[in-house]
Design a protein around this motif. Structure first.
Motif, PDB file in Angstrom:
ATOM      1  N   ASN A 149      14.548  37.065  -3.752  1.00 17.58           N
ATOM      2  CA  ASN A 149      15.506  36.182  -3.078  1.00 17.58           C
ATOM      3  C   ASN A 149      14.778  35.064  -2.340  1.00 17.58           C
ATOM      4  O   ASN A 149      15.266  33.938  -2.262  1.00 17.58           O
ATOM      5  N   ARG A 150      13.597  35.388  -1.800  1.00 24.35           N
ATOM      6  CA  ARG A 150      12.797  34.352  -1.123  1.00 24.35           C
ATOM      7  C   ARG A 150      12.366  33.281  -2.129  1.00 24.35           C
ATOM      8  O   ARG A 150      12.323  32.099  -1.804  1.00 24.35           O
ATOM      9  N   LEU A 151      12.021  33.729  -3.335  1.00 24.73           N
ATOM     10  CA  LEU A 151      11.643  32.761  -4.383  1.00 24.73           C
ATOM     11  C   LEU A 151      12.853  31.898  -4.774  1.00 24.73           C
ATOM     12  O   LEU A 151      12.714  30.712  -5.025  1.00 24.73           O
ATOM     13  N   ALA A 152      14.037  32.534  -4.796  1.00 19.99           N
ATOM     14  CA  ALA A 152      15.269  31.793  -5.129  1.00 19.99           C
ATOM     15  C   ALA A 152      15.547  30.718  -4.075  1.00 19.99           C
ATOM     16  O   ALA A 152      15.981  29.612  -4.402  1.00 19.99           O
ATOM     17  N   GLU A 153      15.254  31.043  -2.812  1.00 24.25           N
ATOM     18  CA  GLU A 153      15.434  30.056  -1.720  1.00 24.25           C
ATOM     19  C   GLU A 153      14.552  28.825  -1.943  1.00 24.25           C
ATOM     20  O   GLU A 153      14.884  27.736  -1.507  1.00 24.25           O
ATOM     21  N   GLN A 154      13.406  29.046  -2.613  1.00 27.48           N
ATOM     22  CA  GLN A 154      12.480  27.946  -2.898  1.00 27.48           C
ATOM     23  C   GLN A 154      12.738  27.325  -4.279  1.00 27.48           C
ATOM     24  O   GLN A 154      11.970  26.497  -4.761  1.00 27.48           O
ATOM     25  N   ASN A 155      13.832  27.773  -4.934  1.00 21.56           N
ATOM     26  CA  ASN A 155      14.191  27.310  -6.292  1.00 21.56           C
ATOM     27  C   ASN A 155      13.106  27.602  -7.328  1.00 21.56           C
ATOM     28  O   ASN A 155      12.982  26.877  -8.322  1.00 21.56           O
ATOM     29  N   ASP A 156      12.329  28.665  -7.096  1.00 19.69           N
ATOM     30  CA  ASP A 156      11.261  29.016  -8.048  1.00 19.69           C
ATOM     31  C   ASP A 156      11.769  30.079  -9.030  1.00 19.69           C
ATOM     32  O   ASP A 156      11.354  31.236  -9.001  1.00 19.69           O
ATOM     33  N   PHE A 157      12.689  29.648  -9.885  1.00 13.80           N
ATOM     34  CA  PHE A 157      13.312  30.580 -10.828  1.00 13.80           C
ATOM     35  C   PHE A 157      12.382  30.942 -11.982  1.00 13.80           C
ATOM     36  O   PHE A 157      12.538  31.984 -12.612  1.00 13.80           O
ATOM     37  N   ASP A 158      11.408  30.087 -12.239  1.00  7.59           N
ATOM     38  CA  ASP A 158      10.398  30.353 -13.257  1.00  7.59           C
ATOM     39  C   ASP A 158       9.625  31.635 -12.879  1.00  7.59           C
ATOM     40  O   ASP A 158       9.441  32.536 -13.705  1.00  7.59           O
ATOM     41  N   SER A 159       9.198  31.700 -11.623  1.00 12.02           N
ATOM     42  CA  SER A 159       8.465  32.891 -11.144  1.00 12.02           C
ATOM     43  C   SER A 159       9.356  34.119 -11.124  1.00 12.02           C
ATOM     44  O   SER A 159       8.908  35.225 -11.430  1.00 12.02           O
ATOM     45  N   ILE A 160      10.634  33.928 -10.755  1.00 15.51           N
ATOM     46  CA  ILE A 160      11.565  35.073 -10.728  1.00 15.51           C
ATOM     47  C   ILE A 160      11.689  35.648 -12.132  1.00 15.51           C
ATOM     48  O   ILE A 160      11.609  36.864 -12.323  1.00 15.51           O
ATOM     49  N   ARG A 161      11.874  34.761 -13.119  1.00 14.02           N
ATOM     50  CA  ARG A 161      12.006  35.231 -14.507  1.00 14.02           C
ATOM     51  C   ARG A 161      10.765  36.021 -14.928  1.00 14.02           C
ATOM     52  O   ARG A 161      10.860  37.136 -15.436  1.00 14.02           O
ATOM     53  N   ASP A 162       9.602  35.445 -14.688  1.00 18.28           N
ATOM     54  CA  ASP A 162       8.332  36.067 -15.057  1.00 18.28           C
ATOM     55  C   ASP A 162       8.170  37.433 -14.374  1.00 18.28           C
ATOM     56  O   ASP A 162       7.907  38.446 -15.027  1.00 18.28           O
ATOM     57  N   LEU A 163       8.367  37.455 -13.062  1.00 20.42           N
ATOM     58  CA  LEU A 163       8.132  38.684 -12.294  1.00 20.42           C
ATOM     59  C   LEU A 163       9.235  39.723 -12.504  1.00 20.42           C
ATOM     60  O   LEU A 163       8.965  40.922 -12.461  1.00 20.42           O
ATOM     61  N   ALA A 164      10.459  39.277 -12.745  1.00 14.83           N
ATOM     62  CA  ALA A 164      11.550  40.226 -13.012  1.00 14.83           C
ATOM     63  C   ALA A 164      11.293  40.952 -14.339  1.00 14.83           C
ATOM     64  O   ALA A 164      11.547  42.156 -14.455  1.00 14.83           O
TER      65      ALA A 164
END
Length: 200
Positions: A149-164
């Motif tokens: 969610n912290r990454l989402a706050e920073q709009n870093d969805f690329d990292s969320i996809r990778d790490l998820a």
């Protein structure tokens, strides 16, 4: 000559994006040769770091680690903001390989670096890799969501996809299929968000 090496890096990056990893590697290795002729050790370190990303995408973990370690041997590289990126990459690869003890060394170095140079994105990313190296995983689900969610706050969805996707794989390996599915869905949602932001 430096301009030529930079052009090779751009082409190599584009090949990585297209999933043509061998062609990408070819161009990066050519760029390294040019940078070595220029006797620019920082530039050589930068190319190795970029090459490590290609190796990671190509699922060549040992080559990825070797390339990152090459970058980390450069003092100038380690004094700049790129350093945390290399530490994160090496810890991520080691955790994916199941080398949690080795990963903890780089995670600690990453946490030390973040205490000196604040970076909300890398703080969340390093925390996720740290959680992945601990057990039992099923007791850490809320923490994973919180960091993502912290990454989402920073709009870093690329990292969320990778790490998820990595998180989903780790849960699946340990037999937590319900949780694995949740993180797999999170990766799909992050992909959609990325496309919305890019206007696709």
């Amino acid at each position: 000559m430096k301009q030529f090496a930079t052009s090779l890096m751009v082409v190599a990056h584009n090949y990585t994006e297209l999933g043509q990893y061998e062609k990408s590697e070819e161009h990066y290795l050519q760029a390294i040769k040019v940078a070595k002729k220029l006797e620019d050790s920082f530039f050589v370190a930068m190319i190795h770091h970029n090459l490590s990303i290609t190796y990671s995408e190509a699922k060549r973990p040992q080559d990825c680690l070797n390339a990152i370690k090459h970058a980390l041997r450069n003092k100038e590289w380690c004094g700049l903001s790129y350093y945390i990126n290399s530490l994160y990459m090496i810890a991520k690869e080691l955790v994916m390989m199941g080398e949690n003890n080795k990963a903890s060394y780089y995670l600690k170095k990453g946490q030390e670096n973040l205490r000196q140079k604040q970076n909300k994105i890398y703080e969340a990313k390093i925390n996720i890799i740290h959680e992945l190296s601990q057990s039992p995983l099923n007791e850490r689900v809320d923490r994973f969501h919180s960091h993502m969610n912290r990454l989402a706050e920073q709009n870093d969805f690329d990292s969320i996809r990778d790490l998820a996707l990595i998180t989903s794989k780790k849960f699946e390996e340990r037999g937590f299929y319900k949780e694995a599915l949740k993180f797999s869905n999170k990766a799909i949602l992050a992909e959609k968000k990325m496309k919305q932001l890019e206007g696709i």
